[in-house]
Design a protein around this motif. Structure first.
Motif: not given
Length: 109
Positions: A2-6
């Motif tokens: 995963q490259s981004t997480m919110f």
């Protein structure tokens, strides 16, 4: 990977609470891992030294922390760094502690 997480901390804590555990990891990549650690008022912190460097961010609560020869009150907004291998624990927890915990590299199992 995963490259981004919110992530909303309330959602992460809800997931942790549903697991019935004090600590719940929400992120793992090779360079780091992160999770939420919650200790209820009056609880005993039984953690052992880790093989990784660690940062705690106190989201809420009040207590004390002993790390190596250092001892200090901790509370909301506090940031604590603990080097790999250092004996540490929270104690005299007066108000439930919610902590964001970051390990680098990722915590070993």
């Amino acid at each position: 990977m995963q490259s981004t997480m919110f992530l909303d901390i309330a959602d992460a804590d809800k997931s942790r609470a549903q697991s019935g555990k004090r600590y719940s990891e929400f992120l793992r990549v090779p360079a780091m891992s992160a999770g939420i650690y919650v200790l209820a008022a009056g609880a005993t912190d039984t953690q052992s030294p880790h093989h990784e460097d660690e940062i705690y961010y106190v989201v809420r609560g009040q207590g004390r922390m002993r790390a190596g020869s250092e001892d200090q009150a901790v509370g909301e907004g506090g940031i604590i760094f603990v080097a790999a291998g250092v004996e540490h624990r929270f104690y005299e927890i007066a108000e439930d502690l919610m902590l964001l915990v970051f390990f680098a590299p990722a915590e070993s199992s």
